[in-house]
Design an enzyme around this catalytic site. Structure first.
Site, mmCIF file in Angstrom:
data_model
loop_
_atom_site.group_PDB
_atom_site.id
_atom_site.type_symbol
_atom_site.label_atom_id
_atom_site.label_comp_id
_atom_site.label_asym_id
_atom_site.label_seq_id
_atom_site.Cartn_x
_atom_site.Cartn_y
_atom_site.Cartn_z
ATOM 1 C CB SER A 56 -0.940 0.005 1.202
ATOM 2 O OG SER A 56 -0.220 -0.148 2.412
ATOM 3 N N GLY A 97 -2.034 -4.307 0.718
ATOM 4 C CA GLY A 97 -2.164 -5.564 1.449
ATOM 5 C C GLY A 97 -1.206 -6.638 1.016
ATOM 6 C CG ASN A 140 0.592 -5.551 4.326
ATOM 7 O OD1 ASN A 140 -0.189 -4.921 5.020
ATOM 8 N ND2 ASN A 140 0.888 -5.170 3.091
ATOM 9 C CG ASP A 188 -3.957 4.355 8.389
ATOM 10 O OD1 ASP A 188 -3.041 5.207 8.435
ATOM 11 O OD2 ASP A 188 -4.181 3.675 7.370
ATOM 12 C CG HIS A 237 -1.689 3.379 4.751
ATOM 13 N ND1 HIS A 237 -2.571 2.752 5.606
ATOM 14 C CD2 HIS A 237 -1.146 2.403 3.979
ATOM 15 C CE1 HIS A 237 -2.574 1.454 5.360
ATOM 16 N NE2 HIS A 237 -1.711 1.219 4.382
#
Length: 232
Positions: free
Chosen positions: A51, A85, A114, A195, A198
């Site tokens: 991402s 992801g 991830n 979040d 990111h």
């Protein structure tokens, strides 16, 4: 004899028209051949990421890979195969087909976030990355590693072991390394999405600046003319 141009004049007129068409066709052929040769000589850059390189949560054109493509201005062809992801095992499974399809000169590996969040054993992460490095090199591509950091969810020892994979691989395979992709970004609240994982659109130019010093020499070595500064 029918009225009109004399036979001699008509022949000269036809020859001039024929010569004009021939030169036009030749010029077009040379132009197309030159364009095709120029396109063939451009290095191909394949970005395998998650991402952070797939412009998660922002406009696609605002992501650092898109900014890179704009900066290169046709000097190289950028293929962004990043998927939000994505894991190292998923990327390793996809890479062989992408190498065959695009025949890249440079492969940028931006993976691990991830895996680290899921607690993948560092040894397995290292093995997946090594597989991609070796596959890329076997296909004739140079490799650039982009390192990341992970939250201390699984303890300091796991975090150190995981992030240490990048340095170990860079040393083992003699690869250029960006130690931390989000340097100057991750600790700046205004540059991170809500979040906390990111980066925002405003952070993307800094991310590109973090990558550029290690990437530019690879581009130059593969035929991209980067002699003049292309800073945004």
């Amino acid at each position: 004899m029918a009225k009109g141009f004399p036979v001699g004049a008509l022949s000269r007129h036809a020859l001039r028209r024929l010569a004009g068409r021939w030169f036009t066709a030749l010029w077009l052929a040379l132009l197309l051949a030159g364009s095709a040769a120029q396109a063939a000589e451009r290095p191909v850059l394949l970005v395998m990421g998650d991402s952070l390189s797939a412009a998660y949560g922002i406009e696609q054109g605002a992501g650092w890979v898109s900014l890179l493509q704009a900066r290169l201005d046709g000097k190289a062809r950028v293929v962004n195969a990043s998927i939000s992801g994505e894991t190292s095992s998923g990327a390793a499974a996809r890479l062989p087909d992408l190498l065959g399809q695009h025949e890249p000169d440079i492969v940028v590996l931006e993976l691990g976030g991830n895996d680290g969040l899921r607690g993948l054993p560092p040894g397995q992460f290292a093995a997946n990355m090594a597989d991609m490095i070796e596959a890329s090199q076997a296909a004739g591509a140079e490799v650039l590693l982009l390192g990341i950091d992970i939250p201390p969810n699984y303890g300091r020892a796991y975090r150190d072991a995981f992030t240490g994979v990048y340095t170990r691989l860079a040393d083992e395979y003699d690869l250029p390394l960006v130690p931390f992709l989000l340097e100057g970004v991750a600790l700046e609240d205004e540059l991170m999405q809500s979040d906390g994982i990111h980066p925002t659109a405003a952070a993307q130019p800094q991310i590109l600046e973090n990558v550029w010093p290690e990437l530019a020499p690879l581009l130059e070595a593969n035929g991209a003319a980067m002699a003049e500064s292309t800073q945004d």
